[in-house]
Each structure stands twice: as structure tokens, then as C-alpha cells.
Design a protein around this motif. Structure first.
Motif, PDB file in Angstrom:
ATOM      1  N   LEU A 193       0.840  -1.198   0.000  1.00 45.73           N
ATOM      2  CA  LEU A 193       0.000   0.000   0.000  1.00 45.73           C
ATOM      3  C   LEU A 193       0.875   1.248   0.000  1.00 45.73           C
ATOM      4  CD1 LEU A 193      -2.633  -1.136   2.654  1.00 45.73           C
ATOM      5  CD2 LEU A 193      -2.757  -1.361   0.167  1.00 45.73           C
ATOM      6  N   HIS A 194       0.723   2.056  -1.042  1.00 42.93           N
ATOM      7  CA  HIS A 194       1.574   3.247  -1.198  1.00 42.93           C
ATOM      8  C   HIS A 194       0.693   4.452  -1.487  1.00 42.93           C
ATOM      9  CE1 HIS A 194       4.986   5.462  -3.489  1.00 42.93           C
ATOM     10  NE2 HIS A 194       5.035   5.740  -2.199  1.00 42.93           N
ATOM     11  N   PHE A 195       0.859   5.502  -0.698  1.00 47.48           N
ATOM     12  CA  PHE A 195       0.043   6.707  -0.839  1.00 47.48           C
ATOM     13  C   PHE A 195       0.924   7.928  -1.108  1.00 47.48           C
ATOM     14  CE2 PHE A 195      -2.694   3.808   1.389  1.00 47.48           C
ATOM     15  CZ  PHE A 195      -3.970   4.118   0.946  1.00 47.48           C
ATOM     16  N   PRO A 196       1.438   8.070  -2.338  1.00 46.40           N
ATOM     17  CA  PRO A 196       2.240   9.265  -2.665  1.00 46.40           C
ATOM     18  C   PRO A 196       1.325  10.465  -2.916  1.00 46.40           C
ATOM     19  CG  PRO A 196       2.044   7.876  -4.592  1.00 46.40           C
ATOM     20  CD  PRO A 196       1.319   7.166  -3.482  1.00 46.40           C
ATOM     21  N   MET A 197       0.743  10.996  -1.854  1.00 47.13           N
ATOM     22  CA  MET A 197      -0.251  12.065  -1.987  1.00 47.13           C
ATOM     23  C   MET A 197       0.340  13.330  -2.595  1.00 47.13           C
ATOM     24  SD  MET A 197      -2.444  11.514   1.531  1.00 47.13           S
ATOM     25  CE  MET A 197      -1.023  11.188   2.568  1.00 47.13           C
ATOM     26  N   ILE A 198       1.651  13.533  -2.374  1.00 46.82           N
ATOM     27  CA  ILE A 198       2.357  14.637  -3.018  1.00 46.82           C
ATOM     28  C   ILE A 198       3.559  14.057  -3.742  1.00 46.82           C
ATOM     29  CG2 ILE A 198       3.625  16.793  -2.670  1.00 46.82           C
ATOM     30  CD1 ILE A 198       2.014  17.255  -0.138  1.00 46.82           C
ATOM     31  N   ASP A 199       3.646  14.298  -5.019  1.00 45.67           N
ATOM     32  CA  ASP A 199       4.780  13.822  -5.820  1.00 45.67           C
ATOM     33  C   ASP A 199       5.181  14.959  -6.752  1.00 45.67           C
ATOM     34  OD1 ASP A 199       6.673  12.528  -7.310  1.00 45.67           O
ATOM     35  OD2 ASP A 199       5.455  10.757  -7.730  1.00 45.67           O
ATOM     36  N   THR A 200       6.217  15.682  -6.358  1.00 46.53           N
ATOM     37  CA  THR A 200       6.587  16.883  -7.094  1.00 46.53           C
ATOM     38  C   THR A 200       8.101  17.055  -7.087  1.00 46.53           C
ATOM     39  OG1 THR A 200       6.164  19.267  -7.283  1.00 46.53           O
ATOM     40  CG2 THR A 200       6.394  18.363  -5.057  1.00 46.53           C
ATOM     41  N   THR A 201       8.568  18.188  -7.597  1.00 46.77           N
ATOM     42  CA  THR A 201       9.996  18.500  -7.643  1.00 46.77           C
ATOM     43  C   THR A 201      10.225  19.851  -6.976  1.00 46.77           C
ATOM     44  OG1 THR A 201      10.242  17.298  -9.738  1.00 46.77           O
ATOM     45  CG2 THR A 201      11.996  18.836  -9.141  1.00 46.77           C
ATOM     46  N   TRP A 202      11.220  19.911  -6.137  1.00 46.00           N
ATOM     47  CA  TRP A 202      11.535  21.181  -5.483  1.00 46.00           C
ATOM     48  C   TRP A 202      11.931  22.214  -6.528  1.00 46.00           C
ATOM     49  CZ3 TRP A 202      10.171  21.880  -0.640  1.00 46.00           C
ATOM     50  CH2 TRP A 202      10.150  20.800   0.252  1.00 46.00           C
ATOM     51  N   PRO A 203      11.521  23.475  -6.367  1.00 46.11           N
ATOM     52  CA  PRO A 203      11.915  24.532  -7.324  1.00 46.11           C
ATOM     53  C   PRO A 203      13.430  24.632  -7.459  1.00 46.11           C
ATOM     54  CG  PRO A 203      10.213  25.334  -5.831  1.00 46.11           C
ATOM     55  CD  PRO A 203      10.645  23.996  -5.297  1.00 46.11           C
ATOM     56  N   ALA A 204      13.891  24.897  -8.666  1.00 45.31           N
ATOM     57  CA  ALA A 204      15.329  24.918  -8.936  1.00 45.31           C
ATOM     58  C   ALA A 204      16.065  25.985  -8.138  1.00 45.31           C
ATOM     59  CB  ALA A 204      15.567  25.127 -10.430  1.00 45.31           C
ATOM     60  N   TRP A 205      15.363  27.066  -7.752  1.00 51.19           N
ATOM     61  CA  TRP A 205      16.035  28.158  -7.043  1.00 51.19           C
ATOM     62  C   TRP A 205      16.324  27.839  -5.574  1.00 51.19           C
ATOM     63  CZ3 TRP A 205      13.126  29.604  -2.904  1.00 51.19           C
ATOM     64  CH2 TRP A 205      11.741  29.380  -2.967  1.00 51.19           C
ATOM     65  N   MET A 206      15.747  26.744  -5.037  1.00 46.89           N
ATOM     66  CA  MET A 206      15.975  26.415  -3.632  1.00 46.89           C
ATOM     67  C   MET A 206      17.374  25.824  -3.434  1.00 46.89           C
ATOM     68  SD  MET A 206      12.321  24.875  -2.311  1.00 46.89           S
ATOM     69  CE  MET A 206      12.863  25.013  -0.591  1.00 46.89           C
ATOM     70  N   PRO A 207      18.116  26.329  -2.447  1.00 43.07           N
ATOM     71  CA  PRO A 207      19.477  25.808  -2.222  1.00 43.07           C
ATOM     72  C   PRO A 207      19.465  24.365  -1.756  1.00 43.07           C
ATOM     73  CG  PRO A 207      18.809  27.310  -0.449  1.00 43.07           C
ATOM     74  CD  PRO A 207      17.745  27.389  -1.499  1.00 43.07           C
ATOM     75  N   TRP A 208      20.469  23.616  -2.173  1.00 45.04           N
ATOM     76  CA  TRP A 208      20.736  22.218  -1.799  1.00 45.04           C
ATOM     77  C   TRP A 208      19.708  21.217  -2.352  1.00 45.04           C
ATOM     78  CZ3 TRP A 208      20.885  25.571   2.755  1.00 45.04           C
ATOM     79  CH2 TRP A 208      22.176  26.043   3.020  1.00 45.04           C
ATOM     80  N   ILE A 209      18.408  21.530  -2.266  1.00 45.98           N
ATOM     81  CA  ILE A 209      17.403  20.550  -2.677  1.00 45.98           C
ATOM     82  C   ILE A 209      16.712  20.919  -3.985  1.00 45.98           C
ATOM     83  CG2 ILE A 209      16.939  19.757  -0.333  1.00 45.98           C
ATOM     84  CD1 ILE A 209      14.470  21.550  -0.303  1.00 45.98           C
ATOM     85  N   GLY A 210      17.092  22.038  -4.572  1.00 45.56           N
ATOM     86  CA  GLY A 210      16.465  22.475  -5.816  1.00 45.56           C
ATOM     87  C   GLY A 210      16.593  21.440  -6.922  1.00 45.56           C
TER      88      GLY A 210
END
Length: 217
Positions: free
Chosen positions: A148-165
């Protein structure tokens, strides 16, 4: 609530849990998924250790974990029996029954699945039940089936964010099974309905008299 009804809850949860696991194990390759909704997927993974896939180190880590589960479920079983005997609240007995069923469901995987199934592999043939060549692991070393998998949010961090962009972000990422759900529901019932599950015993005459005497001093 009677012990018979509590056992009925346990049997029902175990049936749903084991039927779903056996179906997934014998019809899905490891890592295979089916999208039911955008926020819900059936994803076959195997859990070698504790909740959230945590593993105990060493060759005896898995054996220790399985033996610990057996000890824990014995204690939970006694708690259930004692609660019924003492006429505990319905919410308490239902919660304990769910926790017992969930723990027992995952113990079945850990103890027996290594014997009754062959290895599941990524992008390969699905496992078979009771294979002629024997299972993939000895007793106590089976892996728990999750789906059972509930990926309720599946997105990409904005490119402008440091380290995780640009990194992918998913929520809720853990994969679990019916047994895990039963344990979670049981624990939540105890937390949310704590006062109903553990009602305070009425004070007897002697206790009331002592309190009144202390208050008047």
C-alpha cells in the motif's frame, strides 16, 4: 465485548492481510506497481526488518527481531484475554484485537514466507507458492510483504531552492500492508479514545472518606 467477537476481528483482519499478501507475492514482480488513483498505488516491496524498512545489523538481527515479535504478540494476547476477563471497554478490546491481528499477520510473513515462496526479483518472474525447489529462506528469516503506497504529493523542489532544488519530493512515501494498518488503527484508537479505553474506576466509600478527611484538615 466477548472474547469470541475479538477473535472474529482478528480472524477477519488476518484473512484480508494474508490474502492480499499472497496475491501480491504471486502476481507482482518485486518493485512492480499499479496506479489506482494519482495518490494511491499498489507497489510490491519486501520489508526485511522493522517498520519503515529499518533493519537490525548482523546475521542474527533478523532472527532476534522475529523472536522479539513472537514474545511481544504473546504479551499482547494475554493483555487481550485479561481485558476481556476483566470486562474492559469495547474500544479497548477492539484496539487490542487489531494490534494483535496486525502483529500476528507480519509474524506469519517473517516465520513462514521464506519456506513457502521462492525469491521475488525485480523485472523478473513472479514468485510461486510452495515451489518444488524450496523457499528463499529458512524459518524465521522470511520477509514481510508490503504493497500500500500513498504518494499524496509527488513533485519537484523549485530549482532556485538551495541544496534541494530540482530534487524529487514525495509525501507520504512509506509502503505498508493491511497488518500495519490494523496496528496503526489500534494504537490511534487507544490514543484518541484514551478515556473511554481506560475509564477511571469509581472510588469506594473508604477512599472518599479519606479524601474528605484530608480536605477538612
Amino acid at each position: 465485548m466477548s472474547l469470541k467477537k475479538a477473535i472474529g476481528i482478528i480472524v477477519l483482519v488476518l484473512l484480508i492481510d494474508q490474502i492480499s499478501k499472497i496475491y501480491i507475492k504471486t502476481n507482482f514482480a518485486l518493485g512492480e506497481s499499479v496506479e489506482v488513483f494519482s495518490w494511491f498505488k499498489i507497489l510490491f516491496v519486501e520489508n526485511k526488518g522493522m517498520a519503515w524498512g529499518v533493519e537490525l545489523p548482523g546475521s542474527y538481527g533478523k532472527l532476534f527481531l522475529t523472536l522479539f515479535r513472537l514474545f511481544a504478540i504473546t504479551a499482547i494476547g494475554y493483555w487481550l484475554y485479561d481485558s476481556v476477563k476483566k470486562k474492559g471497554s469495547r474500544i479497548l478490546i477492539v484496539a487490542i484485537a487489531l494490534i494483535f491481528a496486525g502483529a500476528f499477520g507480519n509474524i506469519i510473513d517473517s516465520v513462514f514466507y521464506g519456506l513457502i515462496f521462492n525469491e521475488s526479483v525485480y523485472q523478473g518472474e513472479v514468485a510461486t507458492f510452495m515451489p518444488e525447489g524450496g523457499g528463499y529462506a529458512p524459518v524465521f528469516y522470511g520477509r514481510v510483504v508490503d504493497m500500500l503506497h500513498f504518494p499524496m504529493i509527488d513533485t519537484t523542489w523549485p530549482a532556485w531552492m538551495p541544496w534541494i532544488g530540482g530534487d524529487r519530493f514525495t509525501f507520504f512515501d512509506p509502503v505498508f500492508n493491511i497488518a500495519d494498518s490494523a496496528i496503526t488503527i489500534g494504537v490511534l484508537l487507544l490514543i484518541i479514545f484514551n478515556k473511554r479505553a481506560f475509564p477511571k474506576k469509581p472510588k469506594n466509600v473508604k477512599e472518599i472518606a479519606v479524601e474528605e478527611e484530608i480536605a477538612t484538615e
